[in-house]
Design an enzyme around this catalytic site. Structure first.
Site, PDB file in Angstrom:
ATOM      1  N   LYS A  93       0.810  -1.223   0.000  1.00  0.00           N
ATOM      2  CA  LYS A  93       0.000   0.000   0.000  1.00  0.00           C
ATOM      3  C   LYS A  93       0.845   1.275   0.000  1.00  0.00           C
ATOM      4  CE  LYS A  93      -3.812  -2.462   2.069  1.00  0.00           C
ATOM      5  NZ  LYS A  93      -3.246  -3.833   1.992  1.00  0.00           N
TER       6      LYS A  93
HETATM    7  C1  LIG Z   1      -4.093  -4.807   1.531  1.00  0.00           C
HETATM    8  C2  LIG Z   1      -3.511  -6.135   1.461  1.00  0.00           C
HETATM    9  C3  LIG Z   1      -4.160  -7.174   0.749  1.00  0.00           C
HETATM   10  C4  LIG Z   1      -5.502  -6.979   0.090  1.00  0.00           C
HETATM   11  O1  LIG Z   1      -5.449  -6.094  -1.013  1.00  0.00           O
HETATM   12  P1  LIG Z   1      -6.794  -5.566  -1.666  1.00  0.00           P
HETATM   13  O2  LIG Z   1      -6.371  -4.516  -2.632  1.00  0.00           O
HETATM   14  O3  LIG Z   1      -7.626  -5.015  -0.549  1.00  0.00           O
HETATM   15  O4  LIG Z   1      -7.468  -6.734  -2.320  1.00  0.00           O
HETATM   16  C5  LIG Z   1      -3.533  -8.403   0.673  1.00  0.00           C
HETATM   17  N1  LIG Z   1      -2.346  -8.622   1.274  1.00  0.00           N
HETATM   18  C6  LIG Z   1      -1.699  -7.666   1.971  1.00  0.00           C
HETATM   19  C7  LIG Z   1      -0.409  -8.011   2.626  1.00  0.00           C
HETATM   20  C8  LIG Z   1      -2.238  -6.384   2.088  1.00  0.00           C
HETATM   21  O5  LIG Z   1      -1.600  -5.438   2.762  1.00  0.00           O
END
Ligand SMILES: *Cc1c(COP(=O)(O)O)cnc(C)c1O
Length: 378
Positions: A107
């Site tokens: 993110k």
């Molecule tokens: C946020 C996250 C996800 C999920 O991603 P989405 O875009 O919400 O589907 C999966 N794995 C990790 C480690 C994350 O930080």
């Protein structure tokens, strides 16, 4: 570039308005009026373009002139200022490592891009106000200087990336709600030790409780007006759209490795661990814009609403279940409506583009152990 609300009850807006408000007034998610299409020549050039220039080329049509080119170039370069290595696990399977950013969460990319865009828009607003203020009373002046407030609930990953991305951005305050005792010690430090414009609030409850408080705040017109609230999860186009860059970077490395002398390479099928379906949806939009990607597979845990939908064509929401992969514990993925929109709400088009699997915690643990044993990779 204009964005429309998927609820279709709100006016279209530009990238700036979509990024500042997060969600449309009718509570719909914003979606681009038309997905940019890259030409075959552009795609060919993308094979060897440096990461920062590639990021700029990809994001430019979506930003649609709301940020000048020089600034956007800088924002893009800073956003992707670390590695995205495609690491081979077997002869045919590779792992795109998205944990080389400052908070180790994928993110980081979305948070860094969004924070810099909001910082730019806020500066722009202050400059406009300064000019207009020459003719205003003191009271009006303070009104115009009201900062934006990013309000976000986190189960761990989002909060750290958002806090780190927004730290020190003038004109934007960040409030993070996290569930007491349910984030890791490192994550708690990432949230609580920055200070400045970042405030972390520990909630005596679950992630769902944090999320409920955030939702309530967004529904409260008075609170919204007083604090200029916006969301920093993948609902916000400024956080969602830059995630498509991963797929461009992965494809560059895939082509470099597998392309033969005739320019032929095997299709790159992509498995995306999915919770709120923001990341996979970003990959699918990259493909729609002309990036030659293969099939998409959503890898889900016991939260299987999409897996069941793909099997039955029935979308039945269930409350989220707690699993070992808690960043994916989402009962009703927000971004799935964007995927449906992209597929013209046509089920067979969707099935041709996307497969979804749900696996148990046991399978997750066994697979991690097996891959470590046989391929020496975690
Ligand atoms: C946020 C996250 C996800 C999920 O991603 P989405 O875009 O919400 O589907 C999966 N794995 C990790 C480690 C994350 O930080």
């Amino acid at each position: 570039m204009q964005y429309y609300s998927l609820q279709k009850q709100s006016p279209n807006v530009d990238f700036r308005a979509a990024a500042i408000t997060g969600q449309a007034p009718d509570k719909g998610l914003y979606f681009p009026m038309e997905i940019p299409k890259f030409t075959a020549t552009q795609i060919e050039n993308f094979k060897t373009l440096d990461k920062a220039s590639l990021a700029f080329e990809v994001m430019r049509p979506y930003v649609g002139g709301t940020i000048d080119d020089a600034t956007l170039k800088n924002i893009c370069a800073e956003t992707i200022n670390f590695d995205f290595p495609l690491v081979p696990i077997t002869d045919t399977i590779s792992s795109l490592e998205l944990f080389h950013g400052p908070t180790l969460a994928f993110k980081d990319v979305g948070a860094r891009f969004m924070s810099r865009c909001l910082g730019y828009f806020s500066k722009q607003a202050r400059a406009e106000n300064a000019t207009a203020n020459d003719h205003k009373s003191q009271e009006d002046k303070t009104q115009g200087e009201k900062p934006n407030t990013v309000l976000v609930a986190t189960s761990g990953d989002t909060g750290g990336a958002v806090a780190n991305g927004f730290l020190g951005v003038t004109g934007v305050n960040v409030i993070i709600l996290y569930p007491k005792g349910k984030v890791s010690p490192i994550q708690e430090l990432q949230l609580t030790t920055l200070g400045q414009n970042i405030t972390a609030l520990e909630v005596d409850g679950s992630f769902d409780d944090c999320q409920a408080i955030v939702k309530e705040a967004f529904m409260d017109g008075e609170l919204n007006a007083a604090y200029n609230l916006t969301s920093a999860n993948s609902i916000n186009v400024a956080r969602w759209l830059p995630q498509q860059l991963y797929y461009f970077f992965a494809w560059q490395q895939w082509v470099a490795k597998y392309q033969d002398s005739d320019g032929i390479y095997p299709p790159m099928n992509i498995v995306v661990p999915s919770g709120n379906f923001g990341n996979i949806c970003a990959g699918m939009i990259a493909k729609e814009s002309g990036l030659p990607l293969g099939h998409f597979v959503a890898a889900c845990n016991a939260n299987d609403v999409v897996t069941r939908y793909m099997a039955t064509e029935k979308y039945e929401v269930k409350p989220s279940v707690v699993t070992v992969s808690n960043a994916m514990d989402v009962g009703n993925p927000s971004n799935f409506v964007r995927i449906l929109e992209m597929m013209q709400n046509n089920f067979s088009t969707l099935s041709n583009a996307l497969t979804s699997y749900s696996i148990s915690d046991n399978d997750t643990k066994e697979t991690i152990a097996r891959v470590y044993k046989t391929n020496n990779y975690i």
